[in-house]
Design a protein around this motif. Structure first.
Motif, PDB file in Angstrom:
ATOM      1  N   VAL A   8       0.819  -1.213   0.000  1.00 23.65           N
ATOM      2  CA  VAL A   8       0.000   0.000   0.000  1.00 23.65           C
ATOM      3  C   VAL A   8       0.856   1.268   0.000  1.00 23.65           C
ATOM      4  O   VAL A   8       0.456   2.298  -0.543  1.00 23.65           O
ATOM      5  CB  VAL A   8      -0.974  -0.008   1.208  1.00 23.65           C
ATOM      6  CG1 VAL A   8      -1.704   1.318   1.341  1.00 23.65           C
ATOM      7  CG2 VAL A   8      -1.986  -1.134   1.033  1.00 23.65           C
ATOM      8  N   THR A   9       2.033   1.185   0.594  1.00 22.30           N
ATOM      9  CA  THR A   9       2.908   2.359   0.637  1.00 22.30           C
ATOM     10  C   THR A   9       3.820   2.446  -0.585  1.00 22.30           C
ATOM     11  O   THR A   9       4.620   3.376  -0.707  1.00 22.30           O
ATOM     12  CB  THR A   9       3.771   2.352   1.915  1.00 22.30           C
ATOM     13  OG1 THR A   9       4.514   1.127   1.997  1.00 22.30           O
ATOM     14  CG2 THR A   9       2.896   2.486   3.160  1.00 22.30           C
ATOM     15  N   GLY A  10       3.712   1.485  -1.493  1.00 24.11           N
ATOM     16  CA  GLY A  10       4.486   1.539  -2.730  1.00 24.11           C
ATOM     17  C   GLY A  10       5.962   1.256  -2.543  1.00 24.11           C
ATOM     18  O   GLY A  10       6.794   1.757  -3.311  1.00 24.11           O
ATOM     19  N   ALA A  11       6.312   0.452  -1.538  1.00 22.60           N
ATOM     20  CA  ALA A  11       7.715   0.121  -1.308  1.00 22.60           C
ATOM     21  C   ALA A  11       8.282  -0.628  -2.510  1.00 22.60           C
ATOM     22  O   ALA A  11       7.582  -1.384  -3.189  1.00 22.60           O
ATOM     23  CB  ALA A  11       7.852  -0.729  -0.046  1.00 22.60           C
ATOM     24  N   GLU A  12       9.554  -0.417  -2.772  1.00 22.84           N
ATOM     25  CA  GLU A  12      10.199  -1.057  -3.915  1.00 22.84           C
ATOM     26  C   GLU A  12      10.561  -2.499  -3.584  1.00 22.84           C
ATOM     27  O   GLU A  12      11.140  -2.781  -2.537  1.00 22.84           O
ATOM     28  CB  GLU A  12      11.464  -0.289  -4.303  1.00 22.84           C
ATOM     29  CG  GLU A  12      12.123  -0.797  -5.572  1.00 22.84           C
ATOM     30  CD  GLU A  12      13.297   0.054  -6.003  1.00 22.84           C
ATOM     31  OE1 GLU A  12      14.026  -0.360  -6.923  1.00 22.84           O
ATOM     32  OE2 GLU A  12      13.493   1.140  -5.397  1.00 22.84           O
ATOM     33  N   GLN A  13      10.209  -3.406  -4.479  1.00 21.49           N
ATOM     34  CA  GLN A  13      10.546  -4.808  -4.298  1.00 21.49           C
ATOM     35  C   GLN A  13      11.950  -5.072  -4.834  1.00 21.49           C
ATOM     36  O   GLN A  13      12.473  -4.326  -5.664  1.00 21.49           O
ATOM     37  CB  GLN A  13       9.548  -5.699  -5.027  1.00 21.49           C
ATOM     38  CG  GLN A  13       8.106  -5.531  -4.539  1.00 21.49           C
ATOM     39  CD  GLN A  13       7.205  -6.596  -5.098  1.00 21.49           C
ATOM     40  OE1 GLN A  13       7.506  -7.783  -5.035  1.00 21.49           O
ATOM     41  NE2 GLN A  13       6.067  -6.192  -5.629  1.00 21.49           N
ATOM     42  N   LYS A  14      12.560  -6.168  -4.346  1.00 20.21           N
ATOM     43  CA  LYS A  14      13.890  -6.516  -4.837  1.00 20.21           C
ATOM     44  C   LYS A  14      13.805  -6.805  -6.325  1.00 20.21           C
ATOM     45  O   LYS A  14      12.868  -7.444  -6.800  1.00 20.21           O
ATOM     46  CB  LYS A  14      14.457  -7.705  -4.072  1.00 20.21           C
ATOM     47  CG  LYS A  14      13.625  -8.984  -4.121  1.00 20.21           C
ATOM     48  CD  LYS A  14      14.267 -10.075  -3.273  1.00 20.21           C
ATOM     49  CE  LYS A  14      13.409 -11.346  -3.289  1.00 20.21           C
ATOM     50  NZ  LYS A  14      13.997 -12.399  -2.414  1.00 20.21           N
TER      51      LYS A  14
END
Length: 266
Positions: A66-72
Motif C-alpha cells: 500500500v505504501t508503494g515500497a520497492e521490491q527486490k
C-alpha cells in the motif's frame, strides 16, 4: 566511459566470448532463456498501491504494498515465467470446460462477474477490466484490488470459483483448502457477499483435480476487514507493522520485500 562502465563492458564481453565457445545448441538455449527473461521484465507492470487478497497472510507485506515500497529487483527465471504461463493457460482451459458443462446437460452456469456485480447492485465494487473469463475488480472502501477466476451458479446456487495449480508433492498430500488460501477466499466473500468459495486444485504434472468447499463465516469477514483497518492505521502513522510471528520461512523466502523487511527487523 568511466571505470565502472568499462568494467561492466569487459564482463559482458567475457560472457559473450565464453558463450561463443559453447556448442550451438547450448548457445541457443542460453539465448532463449535470456530472451524470455528480458521480455518478462519488459512487460512487467508496477503493482498498484492496494491490498491484494493473495498477500493478506502478512500484514507487513500489506503495508509495503500500500505504501508503494520497492521490491527486490531480481529478474524472474525463464522456468518461473513458464510455470506462470502454464498456470494461466490451464486456468483458461478449465474455465472453458466449466462453461461447457451446461452443453452436456449439467445444471451449471459460468456467470459473467461484471453482470453479477450489476445485477446484484454491488455498486461498491468497480469492474476494472475483463480478460477472457478473468475479471479485475477494485473495492475502494477497502482499497482492495483482485482478480476473480469466476462465479458459477451450480444446481441453483451461487459459488465463487477459485482455481489453483500445484506441484504433485503438495497436491497428493492435500486434504482440504490450503490454509494459505483462507484469507483469499474470505476476501472474495467480503467483496461479493457469497459465503461459499469453491476451490478447484489441479496437479501440474498430470492435470488430476481436487475440489474443496470453503465456508466463510461472518467472524472471518470481520477479522479480515479488521486486519485491513489495522494496516491502514500503520500506513497513516508511517510505521511498519510488526512481522507476524506465524509467518513461515518459505513465505519470506519468496517475498519481494524480504530485504526491506529484514532491514527493518522484527
Amino acid at each position: 566511459l568511466n571505470m565502472r562502465s568499462k568494467a561492466l563492458l569487459n564482463i559482458i564481453n567475457m560472457v559473450d566470448a565464453a558463450n561463443e565457445e559453447l556448442p550451438v545448441e547450448q548457445q541457443f538455449l542460453n539465448d532463449l532463456r535470456a530472451s524470455i527473461e528480458k521480455q518478462d521484465e519488459k512487460n512487467a507492470r508496477k503493482p498498484s498501491q492496494s491490498y491484494k487478497p493473495s498477500s493478506m497472510h502478512c500484514i507487513r507485506n500489506m503495508y509495503f504494498q500500500v505504501t508503494g515500497a520497492e521490491q527486490k529487483g531480481e529478474r524472474a527465471s525463464s522456468e518461473l515465467v513458464g510455470i506462470c504461463e502454464s498456470g494461466t493457460d490451464r486456468h483458461e482451459r478449465i474455465q472453458q470446460a466449466v462453461t461447457d458443462m451446461k452443453d452436456t446437460g449439467i445444471d451449471c452456469e459460468y456467470v459473467n462477474v461484471a453482470d453479477y456485480v450489476k445485477a446484484h447492485n454491488l455498486d461498491y465494487l468497480q469492474v476494472v477490466k475483463q480478460s477472457g473469463y478473468e475479471t479485475k475488480l477494485f473495492y475502494p472502501d477497502l482499497n482492495m484490488s483482485f482478480l476473480c477466476d469466476g462465479i458459477i451458479r451450480y444446481k441453483g446456487k451461487y459459488y465463487i470459483l477459485e482455481i489453483k495449480t500445484e506441484t504433485s508433492n503438495k497436491f497428493w498430500d492435500q486434504k482440504g483448502v490450503m490454509p494459505e488460501h483462507y484469507l483469499q477466499g474470505t476476501a472474495y466473500s467480503v467483496a461479493f457477499g457469497i459465503n461459499q468459495v469453491l476451490f478447484l486444485y489441479e496437479c501440474r504434472d498430470n492435470c488430476a483435480k481436487k475440489a474443496y468447499m470453503f465456508n466463510v463465516t461472518d467472524e472471518m469477514k470481520q477479522d479480515l476487514v479488521g486486519k485491513i483497518n489495522e494496516c491502514d492505521g500503520y500506513v497513516e502513522r508511517h510505521i511498519a507493522p510488526p512481522k507476524p510471528e506465524d509467518i513461515t520461512k518459505k513465505a519470506c523466502a519468496y517475498c519481494g520485500y524480504a530485504d526491506l523487511c529484514k532491514s527493518i527487523g522484527d
